[in-house]
Design a protein around this motif. Sequence first.
Motif, PDB file in Angstrom:
ATOM      1  N   ARG A 160      -6.195  46.028  -5.195  1.00  0.00           N
ATOM      2  CA  ARG A 160      -5.425  45.649  -4.004  1.00  0.00           C
ATOM      3  C   ARG A 160      -6.072  44.444  -3.336  1.00  0.00           C
ATOM      4  O   ARG A 160      -7.287  44.265  -3.381  1.00  0.00           O
ATOM      5  N   ALA A 184       5.217  38.648  -4.025  1.00  0.00           N
ATOM      6  CA  ALA A 184       4.997  39.904  -4.743  1.00  0.00           C
ATOM      7  C   ALA A 184       5.549  41.101  -3.972  1.00  0.00           C
ATOM      8  O   ALA A 184       5.947  42.095  -4.569  1.00  0.00           O
ATOM      9  N   SER A 222       3.850  43.080  -2.295  1.00  0.00           N
ATOM     10  CA  SER A 222       2.907  44.160  -2.560  1.00  0.00           C
ATOM     11  C   SER A 222       1.490  43.630  -2.384  1.00  0.00           C
ATOM     12  O   SER A 222       1.259  42.431  -2.448  1.00  0.00           O
ATOM     13  N   SER A 267      -0.739  44.741  -4.526  1.00  0.00           N
ATOM     14  CA  SER A 267      -1.264  44.971  -5.872  1.00  0.00           C
ATOM     15  C   SER A 267      -1.799  43.675  -6.472  1.00  0.00           C
ATOM     16  O   SER A 267      -1.095  42.663  -6.532  1.00  0.00           O
ATOM     17  N   GLU A 310      -2.368  42.897  -9.520  1.00  0.00           N
ATOM     18  CA  GLU A 310      -1.599  42.489 -10.698  1.00  0.00           C
ATOM     19  C   GLU A 310      -0.271  41.841 -10.302  1.00  0.00           C
ATOM     20  O   GLU A 310       0.112  40.816 -10.859  1.00  0.00           O
ATOM     21  N   LYS A 311       0.430  42.405  -9.343  1.00  0.00           N
ATOM     22  CA  LYS A 311       1.699  41.813  -8.907  1.00  0.00           C
ATOM     23  C   LYS A 311       1.477  40.462  -8.245  1.00  0.00           C
ATOM     24  O   LYS A 311       2.259  39.532  -8.423  1.00  0.00           O
ATOM     25  N   ILE A 312       0.402  40.334  -7.497  1.00  0.00           N
ATOM     26  CA  ILE A 312       0.087  39.053  -6.856  1.00  0.00           C
ATOM     27  C   ILE A 312      -0.296  38.031  -7.913  1.00  0.00           C
ATOM     28  O   ILE A 312       0.132  36.870  -7.854  1.00  0.00           O
ATOM     29  N   ARG A 313      -1.061  38.440  -8.919  1.00  0.00           N
ATOM     30  CA  ARG A 313      -1.413  37.530 -10.008  1.00  0.00           C
ATOM     31  C   ARG A 313      -0.150  37.054 -10.729  1.00  0.00           C
ATOM     32  O   ARG A 313       0.006  35.868 -11.012  1.00  0.00           O
ATOM     33  N   GLN A 314       0.790  37.961 -10.981  1.00  0.00           N
ATOM     34  CA  GLN A 314       2.051  37.588 -11.621  1.00  0.00           C
ATOM     35  C   GLN A 314       2.843  36.609 -10.750  1.00  0.00           C
ATOM     36  O   GLN A 314       3.452  35.664 -11.260  1.00  0.00           O
ATOM     37  N   ALA A 315       2.831  36.828  -9.433  1.00  0.00           N
ATOM     38  CA  ALA A 315       3.512  35.918  -8.515  1.00  0.00           C
ATOM     39  C   ALA A 315       2.849  34.541  -8.539  1.00  0.00           C
ATOM     40  O   ALA A 315       3.535  33.517  -8.517  1.00  0.00           O
ATOM     41  N   SER A 349       4.143  32.859 -11.610  1.00  0.00           N
ATOM     42  CA  SER A 349       5.539  32.435 -11.478  1.00  0.00           C
ATOM     43  C   SER A 349       5.696  31.282 -10.495  1.00  0.00           C
ATOM     44  O   SER A 349       6.590  30.451 -10.653  1.00  0.00           O
TER      45      SER A 349
END
Length: 71
Positions: free
Chosen positions: A18, A48, A50, A52, A54-59, A62
């Motif tokens: 987190r 994101a 979130s 999270s 992982e979700k922030i890294r994905q954002a 992107s």
Amino acid sequence: KPSIMDNSATRGPADRTRINISQDYEVKYWTSKFGITVEQLQEAVSEAGSSSTEKIRQALVSLGYIKQTIT
């Protein structure tokens, strides 16, 4: 007694899954780790929806701020 989450002497977050953008030391840790600005981190957290990691890294990927890593 303060928890580890409140201890600014702690290097890095207590929960690495987190990101707490309300904690200056966490923002400093994650912006350094990802090689991004505070504004970019805030945008990614918003994107994101979130805290999270992982979700922030994905954002961040992107949004074009970091490259996709293969693990």
